[in-house]
Design an enzyme around this catalytic site. Structure first.
Site, PDB file in Angstrom:
ATOM      1  CE  LYS A  14      -2.234  -1.137   3.824  1.00 16.46           C
ATOM      2  NZ  LYS A  14      -1.801  -2.474   4.231  1.00 16.46           N
ATOM      3  NE  ARG A  89      -4.455  -1.688  10.180  1.00 17.82           N
ATOM      4  CZ  ARG A  89      -3.413  -1.138   9.577  1.00 17.82           C
ATOM      5  NH1 ARG A  89      -3.481   0.072   9.097  1.00 17.82           N
ATOM      6  NH2 ARG A  89      -2.301  -1.823   9.450  1.00 17.82           N
ATOM      7  NE  ARG A 128       7.361  -2.995   6.254  1.00 24.62           N
ATOM      8  CZ  ARG A 128       6.055  -2.753   6.213  1.00 24.62           C
ATOM      9  NH1 ARG A 128       5.496  -2.344   5.090  1.00 24.62           N
ATOM     10  NH2 ARG A 128       5.295  -2.953   7.256  1.00 24.62           N
ATOM     11  NE  ARG A 134       6.195  -0.590  10.569  1.00 26.07           N
ATOM     12  CZ  ARG A 134       5.089  -0.663   9.840  1.00 26.07           C
ATOM     13  NH1 ARG A 134       5.020  -0.020   8.697  1.00 26.07           N
ATOM     14  NH2 ARG A 134       4.071  -1.387  10.253  1.00 26.07           N
ATOM     15  NE  ARG A 146       2.133  -5.384  11.328  1.00 21.33           N
ATOM     16  CZ  ARG A 146       3.259  -5.294  10.620  1.00 21.33           C
ATOM     17  NH1 ARG A 146       4.372  -5.845  11.048  1.00 21.33           N
ATOM     18  NH2 ARG A 146       3.249  -4.643   9.487  1.00 21.33           N
TER      19      ARG A 146
HETATM   20  P1  ADP Z   1       0.992  -2.284   8.073  1.00 21.10           P
HETATM   21  O1  ADP Z   1      -0.179  -2.103   7.165  1.00 21.10           O
HETATM   22  O2  ADP Z   1       2.242  -2.664   7.355  1.00 21.10           O
HETATM   23  O3  ADP Z   1       0.712  -3.191   9.234  1.00 21.10           O
HETATM   24  P2  ADP Z   1       0.681   0.393   9.205  1.00 21.10           P
HETATM   25  O4  ADP Z   1       1.789   1.362   9.243  1.00 21.10           O
HETATM   26  O5  ADP Z   1      -0.495   0.717   8.366  1.00 21.10           O
HETATM   27  O6  ADP Z   1       1.390  -0.939   8.736  1.00 21.10           O
HETATM   28  O7  ADP Z   1       0.153   0.106  10.700  1.00 21.10           O
HETATM   29  C1  ADP Z   1       1.021  -0.239  11.751  1.00 21.10           C
HETATM   30  C2  ADP Z   1       0.222  -0.362  13.058  1.00 21.10           C
HETATM   31  O8  ADP Z   1      -0.399   0.907  13.370  1.00 21.10           O
HETATM   32  C3  ADP Z   1      -0.945  -1.352  13.047  1.00 21.10           C
HETATM   33  O9  ADP Z   1      -0.548  -2.672  13.320  1.00 21.10           O
HETATM   34  C4  ADP Z   1      -1.847  -0.755  14.142  1.00 21.10           C
HETATM   35  O10 ADP Z   1      -1.376  -1.087  15.428  1.00 21.10           O
HETATM   36  C5  ADP Z   1      -1.683   0.737  13.960  1.00 21.10           C
HETATM   37  N1  ADP Z   1      -2.707   1.306  13.043  1.00 21.10           N
HETATM   38  C6  ADP Z   1      -2.464   1.900  11.839  1.00 21.10           C
HETATM   39  N2  ADP Z   1      -3.616   2.293  11.261  1.00 21.10           N
HETATM   40  C7  ADP Z   1      -4.620   1.929  12.100  1.00 21.10           C
HETATM   41  C8  ADP Z   1      -6.038   2.037  12.067  1.00 21.10           C
HETATM   42  N3  ADP Z   1      -6.673   2.608  11.016  1.00 21.10           N
HETATM   43  N4  ADP Z   1      -6.754   1.547  13.103  1.00 21.10           N
HETATM   44  C9  ADP Z   1      -6.151   0.992  14.148  1.00 21.10           C
HETATM   45  N5  ADP Z   1      -4.818   0.838  14.252  1.00 21.10           N
HETATM   46  C10 ADP Z   1      -4.042   1.307  13.250  1.00 21.10           C
END
Ligand code: ADP
Length: 190
Positions: A14, A89, A128, A134, A146
């Site tokens: 994404k 999400r 990654r 991270r 996740r």
């Molecule tokens: P990825 O899609 O690679 O897991 P993100 O950077 O989108 O990485 O998200 C990392 C973390 O941030 C998630 O595992 C969650 O804990 C938190 N997070 C991000 N966006 C949301 C969201 N819309 N709702 C709840 N938690 C979120």
């Protein structure tokens, strides 16, 4: 306005595709993951609380991310459109986003879902993790959490947009440019 939701499990690509979409369509990129990581690096209270959950691979509460998105929409009033990356999400977040956009006389144009197999995702995330730094990319157990959160809470969001006839799925395996071409075709047909 062109308002896109980019959808897919962690590691689907994404972020990579968002970057290309921003350049081509002049959109404002709203990634809740990036906004949360910025809060963490600034040492805010929100960031400190979110970090506890993020490091375990658990979603942060809906009201936290909805508030963040609401602020960003308000501070980008002249945008040609938005690309939502990592948001919504949960179904509750999707409903809230519809409400926020409606109050600005706008709506989601389309959800674009990147389809990638679980084994490919695990490989990409572990790779990654070697240079992203991270904490949530660093071990297979957290990555699995996740993906589980995604399957339980996030996958149903696709049905929310399918019901509105706004769902489009793209093969997320292949070259970055080929995937981008597929996404652009969907957008140009909107
Ligand atoms: P990825 O899609 O690679 O897991 P993100 O950077 O989108 O990485 O998200 C990392 C973390 O941030 C998630 O595992 C969650 O804990 C938190 N997070 C991000 N966006 C949301 C969201 N819309 N709702 C709840 N938690 C979120």
């Amino acid at each position: 306005m062109l308002n896109l939701v980019l959808f897919g499990p962690p590691g689907a690509g994404k972020g990579t595709q968002s970057q290309k979409l921003i350049d081509k369509y002049n959109l404002v990129h709203l990634s809740t993951g990036d906004i949360l990581r910025a809060e963490i690096s600034q040492g805010t209270q929100l960031g400190t609380e979110a970090k506890q959950l993020m490091d375990q691979g658990i979603l942060v509460p809906d009201e936290v991310v909805i508030g963040m998105i609401s602020n960003k929409l308000d501070s980008n009033k002249d945008a040609a459109g938005f690309i939502f990356d990592g948001f919504p999400r949960t179904v509750a977040q999707a409903e809230a986003l519809d409400g926020l956009l409606k109050s600005k006389n706008s709506e989601i144009s389309c959800m674009i879902a990147l389809e990638v197999s679980n084994s490919e995702l695990l490989n990409r995330l572990l790779l990654r993790g070697k240079d992203s730094g991270r904490p949530d990319d660093a071990n297979a157990e957290i990555i699995a959490r996740r993906i589980e959160e995604y399957n339980n809470k996030t996958a149903p969001v696709a049905n929310y947009y399918k019901a509105q006839d706004k769902f489009c799925s793209i093969n997320g395996i292949g070259s970055i440019d080929d995937i981008f071409t597929s996404i652009s075709t969907v957008i140009n047909d909107l």
